[in-house]
Write a protein that holds these residues in place. Structure first.
Motif, PDB file in Angstrom:
ATOM      1  N   UNK A 191       0.826  -1.209   0.000  1.00 35.54           N
ATOM      2  CA  UNK A 191       0.000   0.000   0.000  1.00 35.54           C
ATOM      3  C   UNK A 191       0.862   1.261   0.000  1.00 35.54           C
ATOM      4  N   UNK A 192       0.285   2.334  -0.525  1.00 36.45           N
ATOM      5  CA  UNK A 192       0.863   3.679  -0.421  1.00 36.45           C
ATOM      6  C   UNK A 192      -0.015   4.448   0.552  1.00 36.45           C
ATOM      7  N   UNK A 193       0.564   4.850   1.679  1.00 34.81           N
ATOM      8  CA  UNK A 193      -0.193   5.543   2.719  1.00 34.81           C
ATOM      9  C   UNK A 193       0.221   7.010   2.732  1.00 34.81           C
ATOM     10  N   UNK A 194      -0.723   7.894   2.489  1.00 31.38           N
ATOM     11  CA  UNK A 194      -0.430   9.320   2.330  1.00 31.38           C
ATOM     12  C   UNK A 194      -1.112  10.134   3.422  1.00 31.38           C
ATOM     13  N   UNK A 195      -0.324  10.994   4.078  1.00 28.79           N
ATOM     14  CA  UNK A 195      -0.861  11.866   5.108  1.00 28.79           C
ATOM     15  C   UNK A 195      -0.703  13.328   4.725  1.00 28.79           C
ATOM     16  N   UNK A 196      -1.722  14.118   4.984  1.00 32.29           N
ATOM     17  CA  UNK A 196      -1.679  15.570   4.799  1.00 32.29           C
ATOM     18  C   UNK A 196      -1.486  16.212   6.163  1.00 32.29           C
ATOM     19  N   UNK A 233      -5.445  14.425   7.376  1.00 31.49           N
ATOM     20  CA  UNK A 233      -6.164  13.484   6.518  1.00 31.49           C
ATOM     21  C   UNK A 233      -5.214  12.373   6.089  1.00 31.49           C
ATOM     22  N   UNK A 234      -5.714  11.149   6.040  1.00 34.30           N
ATOM     23  CA  UNK A 234      -4.920   9.994   5.607  1.00 34.30           C
ATOM     24  C   UNK A 234      -5.696   9.249   4.529  1.00 34.30           C
ATOM     25  N   UNK A 288      -3.334  10.715  -5.814  1.00 36.83           N
ATOM     26  CA  UNK A 288      -3.868  10.621  -4.454  1.00 36.83           C
ATOM     27  C   UNK A 288      -3.698  11.951  -3.718  1.00 36.83           C
ATOM     28  N   UNK A 289      -2.529  12.576  -3.824  1.00 29.45           N
ATOM     29  CA  UNK A 289      -2.293  13.855  -3.143  1.00 29.45           C
ATOM     30  C   UNK A 289      -3.200  14.941  -3.694  1.00 29.45           C
ATOM     31  N   UNK A 290      -3.372  14.975  -4.989  1.00 32.69           N
ATOM     32  CA  UNK A 290      -4.244  15.997  -5.593  1.00 32.69           C
ATOM     33  C   UNK A 290      -5.695  15.796  -5.161  1.00 32.69           C
ATOM     34  N   UNK A 291      -6.121  14.547  -5.053  1.00 33.39           N
ATOM     35  CA  UNK A 291      -7.480  14.272  -4.586  1.00 33.39           C
ATOM     36  C   UNK A 291      -7.660  14.752  -3.141  1.00 33.39           C
ATOM     37  N   UNK A 345      -9.875  21.402   0.158  1.00 36.11           N
ATOM     38  CA  UNK A 345      -9.952  22.749  -0.381  1.00 36.11           C
ATOM     39  C   UNK A 345      -8.631  23.496  -0.330  1.00 36.11           C
ATOM     40  N   UNK A 346      -7.540  22.802  -0.630  1.00 38.99           N
ATOM     41  CA  UNK A 346      -6.193  23.370  -0.532  1.00 38.99           C
ATOM     42  C   UNK A 346      -5.661  23.681  -1.925  1.00 38.99           C
ATOM     43  N   UNK A 347      -5.041  24.834  -2.074  1.00 37.00           N
ATOM     44  CA  UNK A 347      -4.447  25.203  -3.354  1.00 37.00           C
ATOM     45  C   UNK A 347      -2.976  24.807  -3.388  1.00 37.00           C
ATOM     46  N   UNK A 348      -2.418  24.693  -4.586  1.00 37.35           N
ATOM     47  CA  UNK A 348      -1.029  24.286  -4.717  1.00 37.35           C
ATOM     48  C   UNK A 348      -0.067  25.284  -4.079  1.00 37.35           C
TER      49      UNK A 348
END
Length: 311
Positions: free
Chosen positions: A14-19, A28-29, A50-53, A59-62
């Motif tokens: 798995x790829x686990x991504x945290x913001x 968010x995970x 996944x990060x863009x989603x 509601x975060x901008x680049x």
């Protein structure tokens, strides 16, 4: 100041991504399958999507994103080149520029996964102190294998080829006749990994159940079973010796013990410290032993920390 960053733990399954926000709070995970087919050609695209989603969901901008930290199951060279990730289907490959190109040109910090977990535990886990965190840490992870990360003054020690912290292959028994998976004999991993503990028990206890696990062994030792207590003592002897060797090179203030085996708790830190005190050079012996607290999230936290502290 940028408000957010991503910490990504890339595993073979798995790829686990945290913001994270700028205070290190995990907002968010999201976990997605790792597509390793065709030599891992889809992994970077899947990670970026996944990060863009997640940005869209929050509601975060680049413009508000500082960058990406990614932990990978393999050695990372100083220029960000991955020096082979067998579990991902990658050989030697430069991944940082590829992620950056696909993700708004943001900075990318690559780390070995065990090193990422070490940073995470230092920052938000077992390294936390009353007034911040301990920045002289040796992280030891006891799982299917044995790995780790060495941190001095808050910085990872990675070595010339990204191999620093591969403590599972410290030689601790010159009389061993069985081979480690690395091709040597007498490695720490042969005694202190989950499979290593089971191996010790099967050698010492006649008629043992073939399906026994490391958890079973520690549970029986905690209940006072003499034979299993002897297995734990031998485990602790090798772990304490390995940690003493680490201490005499890096002189940490705290050992953080993580990985699946560490769920046994204080029985591990107590027996390891007992033998550590026996083997260590005394000026290097003023060390705490603690259990890791972040579990499978440690890598994400460490990757986020790397981004936030990359100058």
């Amino acid at each position: 100041m940028k408000k957010y960053c991503f910490g990504v733990d890339v595993g073979g399954t798995n790829i686990k991504t945290g913001l994270f926000d700028e205070k290190g709070q995990l907002l968010l995970v999201k976990s997605i399958p790792t597509r390793t087919e065709e030599k891992g050609k889809y992994i970077v695209d899947d990670m970026v999507a996944c990060m863009k989603e997640m940005m869209t969901l929050q509601g975060i901008s680049e413009e508000d994103v500082a960058g990406v930290g990614a932990g990978l199951p393999g050695p990372i060279l100083s220029d960000g080149t991955v020096n082979g990730c067998t579990n991902l289907g990658w050989g030697k490959i430069s991944i940082s520029p590829l992620i950056s190109e696909k993700f708004y040109g943001k900075k990318v910090c690559l780390l070995n996964d065990a090193n990422a977990a070490a940073l995470g535990e230092m920052w938000k886990g077992g390294g936390v102190t009353e007034d911040g965190f301990c920045d002289e840490v040796a992280f030891v992870t006891l799982g299917t294998g044995v790995g780790g990360g060495i941190i001095s003054k808050g910085e990872l020690i990675t070595g010339a080829d990204g191999g620093a912290g591969e403590i599972g292959h410290f030689p601790v028994n010159i009389n061993e006749t069985d081979y480690c998976n690395c091709g040597k004999r007498g490695c720490l991993e042969q005694y202190c990994s989950a499979t290593g503990v089971v191996r010790l028990a099967k050698k010492k206890i006649a008629g043992i159940d073939e399906s026994i696990t490391a958890k079973d062994i520690f549970d029986r030792a905690k209940s006072g079973d003499k034979e299993y207590l002897e297995v734990v003592e031998e485990f602790g002897k090798y772990l304490g010796m390995g940690c003493a060797n680490i201490a005499m090179v890096t002189n940490p203030k705290r050992f953080i013990i993580g990985g699946g085996v560490s769920k046994a708790g204080e029985i591990i830190t107590e027996v390891a410290k007992k033998y550590f005190d026996m083997y260590v050079f005394k000026p290097c012996g003023d060390v705490e032993f603690v259990i890791a607290t972040l579990g499978n999230d440690a890598g994400m936290y460490g990757c986020a920390y790397a981004v936030m502290n990359d100058n």
